[in-house]
Scaffold this active site. Structure first.
Site, short mmCIF file in Angstrom:
data_model
loop_
_atom_site.label_atom_id
_atom_site.label_comp_id
_atom_site.label_asym_id
_atom_site.label_seq_id
_atom_site.Cartn_x
_atom_site.Cartn_y
_atom_site.Cartn_z
N CYS A 1 1.13 -1.40 0.53
CA CYS A 1 0.08 0.41 -0.03
C CYS A 1 0.80 1.32 0.13
O CYS A 1 1.48 1.26 -1.02
CB CYS A 1 -1.40 -0.09 1.19
SG CYS A 1 -2.14 0.81 1.44
N HIS B 1 -3.12 -5.72 0.86
CA HIS B 1 -2.45 -5.70 2.17
C HIS B 1 -2.73 -7.18 2.60
O HIS B 1 -3.45 -8.02 3.28
CB HIS B 1 -4.09 -5.08 3.36
CG HIS B 1 -3.60 -3.99 3.60
ND1 HIS B 1 -2.11 -2.64 3.70
CD2 HIS B 1 -4.25 -2.67 2.90
CE1 HIS B 1 -2.64 -1.50 4.34
NE2 HIS B 1 -3.64 -1.49 2.90
N GLU C 1 -0.51 -9.09 5.04
CA GLU C 1 -0.55 -9.35 6.69
C GLU C 1 -2.08 -9.12 7.27
O GLU C 1 -2.20 -9.39 8.34
CB GLU C 1 0.41 -8.01 6.60
CG GLU C 1 -0.10 -6.74 6.68
CD GLU C 1 -0.55 -5.17 6.03
OE1 GLU C 1 -1.10 -4.76 5.86
OE2 GLU C 1 -0.49 -6.26 4.93
#
Length: 229
Positions: free
Chosen positions: A86, A194, A196
């Site tokens: 990002c 994302h 994660e």
């Protein structure tokens, strides 16, 4: 294998990245402040999302000049693994470590929801645990995720198989539905979604786990059996 998670003023996904490494592969991981001038101890550097320096001027435009970014460039030249997520992707493009730029979403709205991605290149160190053209669910959270590059750069990305992820349903207007790219060498990846935030079923998807397991596998393959703890 040792991971660094960079922290800039305004980073807000640094903890997510740190926890993802802990949960998925259990390797050593440190937070590294943007003023650091030595990343030699690390094998993989994560440049997290957020709003570094408040996204003033332009996303990533100030962070690009942080002292640590000179060390990130050195690490990339050495073949170490760099993953920008990002705002981290935006920083890597501003720093010239990846081509192109991230523009405002064509909707002019901040988009925050799950997206379906296609794994366009499963031969990078970050994607070997995926199948080619596999569809995975990874969330986005950005207002300036519209990937743009000129026609010459786009042709080069296609020719060199540098498009790593594409959107199944484009949320931001990115050219050719691009969600993530790599450098020619393949050791630097930037992506707007994302991974994660997709490492546990409680979060809605576990598909992001395989990015971290892929990195560890690639590192062990490169460093041999002695690297297995």
């Amino acid at each position: 294998m040792k991971f660094a998670v960079l922290v800039f003023p305004g980073s807000n996904c640094d903890i997510d990245c740190y926890k993802a490494v802990e949960e998925t592969i259990g390797e050593p991981v440190d937070y590294v402040w943007h003023t650091a001038t030595d990343l030699s101890a690390y094998d993989c550097i994560l440049v997290p999302g957020g709003f570094s320096y408040g996204d003033y001027l332009r996303c990533g435009a100030i962070s690009r000049f942080a002292p640590v970014m000179s060390e990130v460039a050195k690490a990339a030249e050495q073949g170490k693994y760099i993953l920008g997520i990002c705002n981290g992707f935006q920083i890597l493009t501003e720093a010239g470590l990846l081509p192109g730029a991230l523009l405002r979403n064509t909707s002019m709205k901040f988009r925050c929801h799950d997206t379906v991605l296609k794994v366009a290149n499963n031969r990078t160190p970050f994607t070997t645990d995926f199948s080619e053209n596999e569809e995975i669910v990874i969330p986005i959270a950005h207002g300036e995720g519209n990937y743009y590059c000129d026609e010459e750069t786009l042709a080069r990305l296609q020719e060199n198989n540098q498009i790593v992820f594409t959107y199944s349903s484009n949320p931001n207007g990115s050219v050719l539905d691009i969600a993530g790219i790599c450098n020619e060498r393949g050791n630097v990846v930037g992506m707007m979604p994302h991974p994660e935030r997709a490492v546990n079923s409680l979060l809605g998807s576990e598909d992001g786990k395989r990015m971290f397991t892929s990195i560890l596998k690639a590192w062990r393959d490169t460093h041999g059996a002695a690297s297995v703890r």
